[in-house]
Design a protein around this motif. Structure first.
Motif, mmCIF file in Angstrom:
data_model
loop_
_atom_site.group_PDB
_atom_site.id
_atom_site.type_symbol
_atom_site.label_atom_id
_atom_site.label_comp_id
_atom_site.label_asym_id
_atom_site.label_seq_id
_atom_site.Cartn_x
_atom_site.Cartn_y
_atom_site.Cartn_z
ATOM 1 N N GLU A 44 0.831 -1.203 0.000
ATOM 2 C CA GLU A 44 0.000 0.000 0.000
ATOM 3 C C GLU A 44 0.869 1.258 0.000
ATOM 4 N N ALA A 45 1.963 1.203 0.775
ATOM 5 C CA ALA A 45 2.879 2.349 0.786
ATOM 6 C C ALA A 45 3.488 2.558 -0.598
ATOM 7 N N LEU A 46 3.860 1.448 -1.247
ATOM 8 C CA LEU A 46 4.412 1.543 -2.594
ATOM 9 C C LEU A 46 3.378 2.080 -3.568
ATOM 10 N N ARG A 47 2.118 1.628 -3.413
ATOM 11 C CA ARG A 47 1.059 2.128 -4.286
ATOM 12 C C ARG A 47 0.873 3.633 -4.118
ATOM 13 N N GLN A 48 0.868 4.078 -2.862
ATOM 14 C CA GLN A 48 0.692 5.500 -2.610
ATOM 15 C C GLN A 48 1.867 6.307 -3.159
ATOM 16 N N LEU A 49 3.077 5.752 -3.011
ATOM 17 C CA LEU A 49 4.251 6.435 -3.565
ATOM 18 C C LEU A 49 4.162 6.516 -5.084
ATOM 19 N N THR A 50 3.666 5.435 -5.704
ATOM 20 C CA THR A 50 3.530 5.422 -7.155
ATOM 21 C C THR A 50 2.498 6.445 -7.608
ATOM 22 N N ARG A 97 4.055 9.816 -7.175
ATOM 23 C CA ARG A 97 5.057 10.052 -8.224
ATOM 24 C C ARG A 97 4.391 10.376 -9.552
ATOM 25 N N ASP A 98 3.351 9.592 -9.893
ATOM 26 C CA ASP A 98 2.654 9.831 -11.156
ATOM 27 C C ASP A 98 1.990 11.204 -11.163
ATOM 28 N N ALA A 99 1.414 11.594 -10.006
ATOM 29 C CA ALA A 99 0.773 12.910 -9.918
ATOM 30 C C ALA A 99 1.814 14.014 -10.058
ATOM 31 N N ALA A 100 2.986 13.804 -9.420
ATOM 32 C CA ALA A 100 4.051 14.809 -9.508
ATOM 33 C C ALA A 100 4.563 14.933 -10.942
ATOM 34 N N GLU A 101 4.715 13.776 -11.603
ATOM 35 C CA GLU A 101 5.189 13.801 -12.990
ATOM 36 C C GLU A 101 4.169 14.477 -13.900
ATOM 37 N N ALA A 102 2.884 14.202 -13.653
ATOM 38 C CA ALA A 102 1.837 14.839 -14.460
ATOM 39 C C ALA A 102 1.829 16.348 -14.239
ATOM 40 N N ALA A 103 1.970 16.745 -12.965
ATOM 41 C CA ALA A 103 2.007 18.180 -12.656
ATOM 42 C C ALA A 103 3.214 18.837 -13.301
ATOM 43 N N GLN A 104 4.342 18.135 -13.260
ATOM 44 C CA GLN A 104 5.554 18.681 -13.871
ATOM 45 C C GLN A 104 5.378 18.838 -15.377
ATOM 46 N N GLN A 105 4.727 17.874 -16.005
ATOM 47 C CA GLN A 105 4.480 17.968 -17.443
ATOM 48 C C GLN A 105 3.562 19.128 -17.778
ATOM 49 N N ARG A 106 2.526 19.335 -16.927
ATOM 50 C CA ARG A 106 1.621 20.464 -17.161
ATOM 51 C C ARG A 106 2.355 21.793 -17.002
ATOM 52 N N LEU A 107 3.178 21.873 -15.955
ATOM 53 C CA LEU A 107 3.940 23.104 -15.747
ATOM 54 C C LEU A 107 4.908 23.357 -16.892
ATOM 55 N N ARG A 108 5.506 22.276 -17.374
ATOM 56 C CA ARG A 108 6.455 22.415 -18.485
ATOM 57 C C ARG A 108 5.733 22.884 -19.738
ATOM 58 N N ALA A 109 4.524 22.359 -19.977
ATOM 59 C CA ALA A 109 3.755 22.786 -21.149
ATOM 60 C C ALA A 109 3.409 24.266 -21.057
ATOM 61 N N ILE A 110 3.000 24.705 -19.848
ATOM 62 C CA ILE A 110 2.709 26.123 -19.666
ATOM 63 C C ILE A 110 3.965 26.952 -19.891
ATOM 64 N N PHE A 111 5.066 26.492 -19.324
ATOM 65 C CA PHE A 111 6.343 27.204 -19.439
ATOM 66 C C PHE A 111 6.754 27.350 -20.897
#
Length: 223
Positions: free
Chosen positions: A101-107, A110-124
């Motif tokens: 469960e801890a690994l699932r939450q980390l995943t 991580r996926d949410a952070a990567e998605a947010a980073q991609q959105r920020l990069r697109a805006i940038f």
């Protein structure tokens, strides 16, 4: 069917209860685990190997315990007998489930952070406003396409390498540009925001009057 007196610790039934009613054992196995147990017993008997089974057992008090049984088939006069032992592995399974469960939450994080980073990069990359990053050490990085177009910057790192060349020596108020730049950047880091007018120039010296807004944000726990 025969077993030691430790049966009560595992199954919640006494040895005598199980000996009198062997179906208590099969009925107590979780319905979702019964097919896998049956298949493992059959396959191990055919292959002449020891069976290993992990299953949930419903005790008389209504609680389930994870058990692990190792058993070997032995031919007897009227069929096959299984000889082996069973251990309670509930703590092990619960620890594994918590780790999963801890690994699932980390995943997920991580996926949410990567998605947010991609959105920020697109805006940038696609906003029509010139953007640049300034780290806690006051180093510049990542001039976006709009800023590169505005100041005729050769590549993404050109502005960061030669920041001083993209401003005239003095600002319109007579202050040295680099002295003034250090001041407005420091104000932004201290207050979280700073807005001001600034005279930039292209590498060729053509003036580019700008309105600058600096906003402090946290990235990776750092401003």
């Amino acid at each position: 069917t025969d077993m030691t007196d430790a049966a009560f610790t595992l199954y919640g039934y006494t040895r005598e209860q199980i000996m009198q009613n062997p179906e208590l054992m099969s009925n107590g196995v979780h319905p979702d685990d019964r097919v896998a147990m049956r298949d493992e017993l059959m396959q191990s008997a055919r292959a002449g190997r020891q069976a290993q089974m992990n299953f949930r057992f419903n005790r008389p008090d209504g609680t389930y315990r994870w058990l692990r049984t190792y058993a070997a088939a032995q031919l007897i006069e009227n069929g096959v007998a299984w000889v082996g032992y069973t251990a309670d592995v509930t703590a092990e399974r619960e620890a594994r489930d918590r780790a999963d469960e801890a690994l699932r939450q980390l995943t997920v994080a991580r996926d949410a952070a990567e998605a947010a980073q991609q959105r920020l990069r697109a805006i940038f990359e696609h906003t029509k406003i010139g953007l640049v990053m300034i780290d806690e050490n006051r180093n510049f990085s990542d001039a976006n396409p709009s800023l590169r177009e505005l100041l005729d910057i050769e590549d993404e790192q050109d502005f960061t390498r030669d920041f001083s060349k993209f401003s005239p020596p003095f600002q319109p108020d007579g202050r040295p540009s680099m002295e003034r730049a250090a001041e407005v950047i420091e104000t932004a880091f201290e207050r979280g925001y700073n807005r001001f007018d600034w005279m930039h120039q292209t590498r060729g010296g053509e003036p580019r009057p700008c309105e600058i807004a600096l906003t402090r944000v946290e990235l990776g726990g750092k401003p």
